[in-house]
Each structure stands twice: as structure tokens, then as C-alpha cells.
Design a protein around this motif. Structure first.
Motif, PDB file in Angstrom:
ATOM      1  N   ALA A  15      47.831  27.400  41.309  1.00  0.00           N
ATOM      2  CA  ALA A  15      46.441  27.855  41.302  1.00  0.00           C
ATOM      3  C   ALA A  15      46.267  29.203  41.983  1.00  0.00           C
ATOM      4  O   ALA A  15      45.442  30.024  41.552  1.00  0.00           O
ATOM      5  N   LEU A  16      47.011  29.476  43.050  1.00  0.00           N
ATOM      6  CA  LEU A  16      46.849  30.732  43.789  1.00  0.00           C
ATOM      7  C   LEU A  16      47.206  31.947  42.936  1.00  0.00           C
ATOM      8  O   LEU A  16      46.387  32.867  42.809  1.00  0.00           O
ATOM      9  N   PRO A  17      48.394  32.006  42.333  1.00  0.00           N
ATOM     10  CA  PRO A  17      48.685  33.168  41.475  1.00  0.00           C
ATOM     11  C   PRO A  17      47.781  33.238  40.249  1.00  0.00           C
ATOM     12  O   PRO A  17      47.476  34.332  39.757  1.00  0.00           O
ATOM     13  N   LEU A  18      47.341  32.081  39.755  1.00  0.00           N
ATOM     14  CA  LEU A  18      46.403  32.078  38.634  1.00  0.00           C
ATOM     15  C   LEU A  18      45.113  32.776  39.038  1.00  0.00           C
ATOM     16  O   LEU A  18      44.556  33.589  38.287  1.00  0.00           O
ATOM     17  N   GLY A  19      44.626  32.488  40.249  1.00  0.00           N
ATOM     18  CA  GLY A  19      43.419  33.140  40.750  1.00  0.00           C
ATOM     19  C   GLY A  19      43.609  34.636  40.951  1.00  0.00           C
ATOM     20  O   GLY A  19      42.713  35.436  40.658  1.00  0.00           O
ATOM     21  N   LEU A  20      44.803  35.030  41.434  1.00  0.00           N
ATOM     22  CA  LEU A  20      45.093  36.454  41.617  1.00  0.00           C
ATOM     23  C   LEU A  20      44.978  37.203  40.289  1.00  0.00           C
ATOM     24  O   LEU A  20      44.416  38.307  40.232  1.00  0.00           O
ATOM     25  N   LEU A  21      45.496  36.606  39.241  1.00  0.00           N
ATOM     26  CA  LEU A  21      45.421  37.231  37.915  1.00  0.00           C
ATOM     27  C   LEU A  21      44.012  37.172  37.350  1.00  0.00           C
ATOM     28  O   LEU A  21      43.527  38.136  36.750  1.00  0.00           O
ATOM     29  N   TRP A  22      43.323  36.040  37.563  1.00  0.00           N
ATOM     30  CA  TRP A  22      41.994  35.869  37.009  1.00  0.00           C
ATOM     31  C   TRP A  22      40.978  36.812  37.664  1.00  0.00           C
ATOM     32  O   TRP A  22      39.908  37.053  37.117  1.00  0.00           O
ATOM     33  N   GLY A  23      41.321  37.362  38.809  1.00  0.00           N
ATOM     34  CA  GLY A  23      40.439  38.324  39.463  1.00  0.00           C
ATOM     35  C   GLY A  23      40.251  39.593  38.658  1.00  0.00           C
ATOM     36  O   GLY A  23      39.334  40.378  38.917  1.00  0.00           O
ATOM     37  N   PHE A  24      41.122  39.807  37.653  1.00  0.00           N
ATOM     38  CA  PHE A  24      41.011  40.993  36.797  1.00  0.00           C
ATOM     39  C   PHE A  24      40.159  40.734  35.563  1.00  0.00           C
ATOM     40  O   PHE A  24      40.003  41.636  34.728  1.00  0.00           O
ATOM     41  N   LEU A  25      39.611  39.526  35.428  1.00  0.00           N
ATOM     42  CA  LEU A  25      38.786  39.207  34.267  1.00  0.00           C
ATOM     43  C   LEU A  25      37.603  40.177  34.176  1.00  0.00           C
ATOM     44  O   LEU A  25      36.893  40.375  35.161  1.00  0.00           O
ATOM     45  N   PRO A  26      37.370  40.802  33.023  1.00  0.00           N
ATOM     46  CA  PRO A  26      36.238  41.733  32.885  1.00  0.00           C
ATOM     47  C   PRO A  26      34.916  41.027  33.175  1.00  0.00           C
ATOM     48  O   PRO A  26      34.585  40.032  32.540  1.00  0.00           O
ATOM     49  N   CYS A  27      34.170  41.551  34.142  1.00  0.00           N
ATOM     50  CA  CYS A  27      32.930  40.917  34.563  1.00  0.00           C
ATOM     51  C   CYS A  27      31.952  41.981  35.039  1.00  0.00           C
ATOM     52  O   CYS A  27      32.259  42.741  35.971  1.00  0.00           O
ATOM     53  N   GLY A  28      30.790  42.043  34.405  1.00  0.00           N
ATOM     54  CA  GLY A  28      29.793  43.040  34.774  1.00  0.00           C
ATOM     55  C   GLY A  28      29.327  42.919  36.206  1.00  0.00           C
ATOM     56  O   GLY A  28      29.049  43.921  36.865  1.00  0.00           O
ATOM     57  N   LEU A  29      29.244  41.691  36.724  1.00  0.00           N
ATOM     58  CA  LEU A  29      28.824  41.485  38.105  1.00  0.00           C
ATOM     59  C   LEU A  29      29.828  42.105  39.061  1.00  0.00           C
ATOM     60  O   LEU A  29      29.468  42.823  40.004  1.00  0.00           O
ATOM     61  N   VAL A  30      31.110  41.858  38.826  1.00  0.00           N
ATOM     62  CA  VAL A  30      32.158  42.427  39.680  1.00  0.00           C
ATOM     63  C   VAL A  30      32.143  43.945  39.580  1.00  0.00           C
ATOM     64  O   VAL A  30      32.232  44.649  40.597  1.00  0.00           O
ATOM     65  N   TYR A  31      32.012  44.468  38.362  1.00  0.00           N
ATOM     66  CA  TYR A  31      32.015  45.918  38.192  1.00  0.00           C
ATOM     67  C   TYR A  31      30.837  46.571  38.907  1.00  0.00           C
ATOM     68  O   TYR A  31      30.957  47.684  39.421  1.00  0.00           O
ATOM     69  N   SER A  32      29.704  45.878  38.939  1.00  0.00           N
ATOM     70  CA  SER A  32      28.529  46.427  39.622  1.00  0.00           C
ATOM     71  C   SER A  32      28.799  46.626  41.107  1.00  0.00           C
ATOM     72  O   SER A  32      28.405  47.641  41.696  1.00  0.00           O
ATOM     73  N   ILE A  33      29.483  45.673  41.715  1.00  0.00           N
ATOM     74  CA  ILE A  33      29.774  45.782  43.147  1.00  0.00           C
ATOM     75  C   ILE A  33      30.928  46.745  43.396  1.00  0.00           C
ATOM     76  O   ILE A  33      30.941  47.466  44.401  1.00  0.00           O
ATOM     77  N   LEU A  34      31.900  46.785  42.482  1.00  0.00           N
ATOM     78  CA  LEU A  34      32.997  47.736  42.634  1.00  0.00           C
ATOM     79  C   LEU A  34      32.485  49.175  42.598  1.00  0.00           C
ATOM     80  O   LEU A  34      33.031  50.057  43.266  1.00  0.00           O
ATOM     81  N   ALA A  35      31.419  49.404  41.827  1.00  0.00           N
ATOM     82  CA  ALA A  35      30.819  50.738  41.802  1.00  0.00           C
ATOM     83  C   ALA A  35      30.301  51.107  43.191  1.00  0.00           C
ATOM     84  O   ALA A  35      30.380  52.259  43.618  1.00  0.00           O
ATOM     85  N   THR A  36      29.780  50.112  43.911  1.00  0.00           N
ATOM     86  CA  THR A  36      29.306  50.352  45.277  1.00  0.00           C
ATOM     87  C   THR A  36      30.473  50.623  46.213  1.00  0.00           C
ATOM     88  O   THR A  36      30.335  51.367  47.191  1.00  0.00           O
ATOM     89  N   ALA A  37      31.634  50.013  45.936  1.00  0.00           N
ATOM     90  CA  ALA A  37      32.807  50.227  46.789  1.00  0.00           C
ATOM     91  C   ALA A  37      33.193  51.698  46.835  1.00  0.00           C
ATOM     92  O   ALA A  37      33.694  52.190  47.857  1.00  0.00           O
ATOM     93  N   LEU A  38      32.964  52.414  45.741  1.00  0.00           N
ATOM     94  CA  LEU A  38      33.259  53.848  45.730  1.00  0.00           C
ATOM     95  C   LEU A  38      32.416  54.603  46.751  1.00  0.00           C
ATOM     96  O   LEU A  38      32.846  55.583  47.344  1.00  0.00           O
ATOM     97  N   VAL A  39      31.165  54.126  46.950  1.00  0.00           N
ATOM     98  CA  VAL A  39      30.233  54.821  47.840  1.00  0.00           C
ATOM     99  C   VAL A  39      30.598  54.626  49.302  1.00  0.00           C
ATOM    100  O   VAL A  39      30.182  55.401  50.160  1.00  0.00           O
TER     101      VAL A  39
END
Length: 237
Positions: A138-162
Motif C-alpha cells: 500500500a505504501l509504494p502504491l500511495g507514493l505513485l498514486w500521488g501523481f494522479l492528475p487532480c485539479g485540487l492538488v494542482y490548485s494548491i501546488l500553484a500556491t507552493a510556487l508563491v
């Protein structure tokens, strides 16, 4: 006491949980089915926790990298204009997400579709850990699944740049990931009931309005980079 900015991101992760379940609900539901063998009920929590720990770890690593990238961009002249531009972009993403959740628009669909180019390369590797009947799977599966395209994640990642900092970028994504944790843990343990709840139009509409509110507030306070709301995340150099 946590900085208000990290608390805000935690709440966005929590409120955007309806989108999290729609994106990741399939895998957590599959985990639930796979561990439902006689005498194995007590094994569900560790497996779901390991999966989510891997997922959040991926968020933290990507957030750290984007925060570091943001710091490089801010080394150039005119730091404040760069920060404001990135900050406005991040809040426009939140507004788009809020409208997406309420059903008014599907603006984030093209963004998620673009992320599928990377996901198509990563997804085949997830098959090595399915069915995930143990923490080690389950742990490595979760590590890989963290790359799943998701608008919610991308919205916060945009803030990470700031943030302009690898440490703050990582902390921001950690707070966000912890915010998503209750929804996905519940989705895993009570899959059908919780899935039906998150698909309820009124629940999604209310969640979308709240996330939309964060984005509108952020845009209104763009000259001060969010003021007190984003304190502790956005560095006003």
C-alpha cells in the motif's frame, strides 16, 4: 498554534474532499474490497493509512520542489510583481476549482487532462502493488498514486510556487494532504456510504462555494498577498 496560512490550506483540503473521493475513491474502494477477507477487518486501517501516507509524501516532495523553483524565480529583479502574479494564478485556480465543484464549469478538466501525459507513464507501475493486501504494498502504491492528475492538488501546488521556499512549499502540501486525509480514510472504511454522500449535489455545491470563497478572498487581497489569511506561507520580501 499553526500559522493561519497552513490552517487555510488544511481547510481547503478538507472542504475539497468531495473531489478527492471522486478522483481517488476507486483505489481506496478497491483496497477495501481486497482486504475484506475473513478475520481481516482489523487490517484495513494500517493498509489505508499506509496508502495515504505514501500519497501525502509525494505531495510534500513535489511541494518542496516547486517551492524551491519559486525561490529561484524570485531571485530576479522585481520580486513583488513575480509573487503577485503567481499568487493571482494560484487563487484563480482555487476559484476554478470552486466553480468545478459547484458544477458551474469544468475549467479544470483541461488541466487534469494535461497531467494525464505524466500519469500514463506512471500508472503501469501501480499494477505491481495490486492487489494491495499489506502495508508494504500500500505504501509504494500511495507514493505513485500521488501523481494522479487532480485539479485540487494542482490548485494548491500553484500556491507552493508563491512560497519561495522549499521548506514552506513542503509544509503547505503537508497541511493540504492532512486535510484530505479524513475524507479518504472515511471513503476507504465506509466506501459506499461515503461515496454516496460526496456525490450528493448539495454537499458538492456547498464545498465548492467554500473553496470558491477562499479564492475570491485571495484575489481581493492580492496587493498584500493575502494579508493575514496566508500568513506563514507567502513570504513578503
Amino acid at each position: 498554534m499553526p500559522e493561519t496560512g497552513y490552517l487555510a490550506v488544511f481547510l481547503i483540503g478538507l472542504l475539497g474532499g468531495t473531489h478527492c473521493v471522486s478522483m481517488c475513491g476507486g483505489i481506496v474502494g478497491a483496497l477495501s474490497v481486497q482486504v475484506q477477507t475473513p478475520g481481516s477487518r482489523g487490517r484495513q486501517w494500517p493498509i489505508h493509512l499506509a496508502y495515504n501516507l505514501g500519497r501525502i509524501t509525494t505531495y510534500v516532495v513535489i511541494g518542496s520542489l516547486l517551492g524551491a523553483l519559486g525561490s529561484v524565480g524570485m531571485l530576479y529583479d522585481g520580486v513583488l510583481p513575480v509573487q503577485i502574479t503567481l499568487y493571482v494564478l494560484a487563487n484563480l485556480m482555487l476559484i476554478a476549482l470552486g466553480l468545478y465543484l459547484t458544477g458551474f464549469t469544468r475549467l479544470l478538466v483541461p488541466v487534469e487532462r494535461a497531467g494525464h501525459m505524466l500519469w500514463r507513464r506512471i500508472q503501469p507501475a501501480t499494477r505491481r502493488f495490486l492487489p494491495a493486501r499489506s502495508v508494504k504494498q500500500a505504501l509504494p502504491l500511495g507514493l505513485l498514486w500521488g501523481f494522479l492528475p487532480c485539479g485540487l492538488v494542482y490548485s494548491i501546488l500553484a500556491t507552493a510556487l508563491v512560497t519561495g521556499s522549499a521548506t514552506r512549499g513542503a509544509g503547505l502540501m503537508l497541511a493540504f494532504g492532512l486535510g484530505t486525509l479524513p475524507n479518504l480514510m472515511l471513503a476507504g472504511m465506509l466506501f459506499k456510504r461515503f461515496r454516496d454522500l460526496t456525490r450528493n449535489g448539495k454537499v458538492r455545491f456547498a464545498s465548492g462555494l467554500l473553496v470558491l470563497g477562499f479564492g475570491v478572498f485571495g484575489l481581493f487581497h492580492a496587493p498584500s498577498l493575502g494579508g493575514q489569511l496566508w500568513s506563514g506561507i507567502v513570504c513578503t520580501i
